[in-house]
Design a protein around this motif. Structure first.
Motif, PDB file in Angstrom:
ATOM      1  N   ALA A 182       0.807  -1.197   0.166  1.00 48.46           N
ATOM      2  CA  ALA A 182       0.310   0.101  -0.113  1.00 48.46           C
ATOM      3  C   ALA A 182       0.975   1.233  -0.077  1.00 48.46           C
ATOM      4  O   ALA A 182       0.638   2.234  -0.845  1.00 48.46           O
ATOM      5  N   VAL A 183       1.923   1.020   0.614  1.00 49.53           N
ATOM      6  CA  VAL A 183       2.865   2.458   0.717  1.00 49.53           C
ATOM      7  C   VAL A 183       3.351   2.721  -0.633  1.00 49.53           C
ATOM      8  O   VAL A 183       3.363   4.074  -0.821  1.00 49.53           O
ATOM      9  N   GLY A 184       3.733   1.822  -1.368  1.00 54.69           N
ATOM     10  CA  GLY A 184       4.028   2.216  -2.728  1.00 54.69           C
ATOM     11  C   GLY A 184       3.211   2.734  -3.570  1.00 54.69           C
ATOM     12  O   GLY A 184       3.696   3.498  -4.472  1.00 54.69           O
ATOM     13  N   PHE A 185       2.183   3.179  -3.322  1.00 54.58           N
ATOM     14  CA  PHE A 185       1.303   4.164  -4.073  1.00 54.58           C
ATOM     15  C   PHE A 185       1.424   5.459  -3.724  1.00 54.58           C
ATOM     16  O   PHE A 185       0.949   6.423  -4.489  1.00 54.58           O
ATOM     17  N   VAL A 186       2.073   5.603  -2.546  1.00 56.76           N
ATOM     18  CA  VAL A 186       2.039   7.170  -2.049  1.00 56.76           C
ATOM     19  C   VAL A 186       3.302   7.554  -1.607  1.00 56.76           C
ATOM     20  O   VAL A 186       3.579   8.713  -1.138  1.00 56.76           O
ATOM     21  N   ALA A 187       4.442   6.600  -1.885  1.00 59.68           N
ATOM     22  CA  ALA A 187       5.720   7.069  -1.224  1.00 59.68           C
ATOM     23  C   ALA A 187       6.697   6.205  -1.880  1.00 59.68           C
ATOM     24  O   ALA A 187       6.703   5.032  -2.309  1.00 59.68           O
ATOM     25  N   GLU A 188       7.980   6.690  -1.755  1.00 59.29           N
ATOM     26  CA  GLU A 188       9.344   6.158  -2.527  1.00 59.29           C
ATOM     27  C   GLU A 188       9.734   4.910  -1.380  1.00 59.29           C
ATOM     28  O   GLU A 188      10.232   3.979  -1.729  1.00 59.29           O
TER      29      GLU A 188
END
Length: 298
Positions: A182-188
């Motif tokens: 999920a983090v990959g959609f909003v952060a590097e």
């Protein structure tokens, strides 16, 4: 009314236990959660798109330290809030009912990402004194978005059924994969905060994604369509002071968008943040709370 419980040590999925709700005049249910200091200065948190009240958990600790009661509603079709064809112009009515329900007569507002325009439209409420924007979307005439956001916006207008399938597939993977998905959609990379480890931040982001689609993708699709079309209000008409926090490494919202927003809003300042999209929320969240807390409107 107390604030939501602390983030559990183990992974968790969205549930009903941390939200309360009120019945709006048209009979719809609007769900919300509170974080920080239950007796503190009220600040309305407008989550991103996709997003939900869960994202406000990332600001719970600084809100508590600053004496802020962070009020985080789920917009229509999100989480436990019933769906309705609510537009940018309609949202302040829902927000006003929530503030009245909580006996709030003075407040600030924060808008993260796609929640930015929803926070800005609340400027017409007499309760709202100031607005802080964190990595906020801009109207199509102002700022560029990443290729993924452009693609999603086009699907929301021309093939909403396909976007619905895409969001359902995304949720299916989020339920089965590590929170870093999920983090990959909003952060590097997954940021840390003074109160949360990177793993805890990732679990919050995952739960935020899952909660955003708990009632299906219709609410998100509608908001993506709103964001991709000309906004029905002029930036020049925003009547409250606004602080714009913009990540300089943001792949979701171009840094130029934050600059343009600050230039076109009548009473605005720009704070550049050395971070990506999610990192703007975690790194500048405390400063955004401080900006929203100032009481200067007469």
């Amino acid at each position: 009314m107390g604030s939501a419980p602390p983030i559990p040590a183990t992974d968790w999925l969205p549930n009903d236990s941390e939200t309360e709700s009120l019945s709006l005049p048209d009979g719809r249910r609007l769900a919300y959660a509170t974080y920080g200091d239950a007796d503190g200065y009220p600040v309305l948190f407008c989550h991103g798109t996709p997003g939900s009240h869960v994202a406000a958990r990332l600001l719970a600790a600084p809100a508590r330290e600053r004496g802020i009661n962070l009020i985080a509603p789920d917009r229509p079709g999100i989480g436990n809030s019933e769906d309705a064809a609510v537009t940018f112009e309609d949202w302040p009515d829902d927000a006003a009912n929530l503030l009245s329900h909580l006996d709030v007569d003075t407040a600030g507002a924060i808008g993260f990402s796609g929640g930015g325009p929803f926070a800005l439209t609340c400027h017409r409420l007499p309760e709202i004194q100031r607005v802080a924007l964190l990595g906020s979307s801009g109207p199509p005439s102002v700022g560029a978005t990443g290729r993924v956001q452009q693609f999603v916006g086009a699907l929301s207008r021309h093939a909403p059924w396909a976007l619905g399938r895409l969001f359902r597939l995304q949720r299916w993977f989020a339920l089965r994969r590590d929170p870093s998905y999920a983090v990959g959609f909003v952060a590097e990379e997954t940021p840390e905060t003074d109160a949360l480890t990177a793993d805890e931040v990732a679990r919050v982001v995952r739960a935020d994604m899952l909660t955003s689609m708990a009632r299906g993708p219709s609410g998100i699709i509608r908001e993506q369509r709103l964001l991709s079309q000309p906004w029905p209000f002029a930036l020049e008409d925003i009547s409250v002071p606004v602080t714009v926090f913009q990540g300089q490494n943001d792949a979701n919202v171009a840094p130029a968008t934050g600059t343009a927003l600050a230039q076109q809003l009548p009473d605005a300042s720009l704070e550049r943040v050395d971070s990506d999209h999610l990192g703007t929320l975690t790194a500048a969240g405390d400063d955004a709370l401080a900006a929203a807390q100032r009481r200067t409107r007469v």
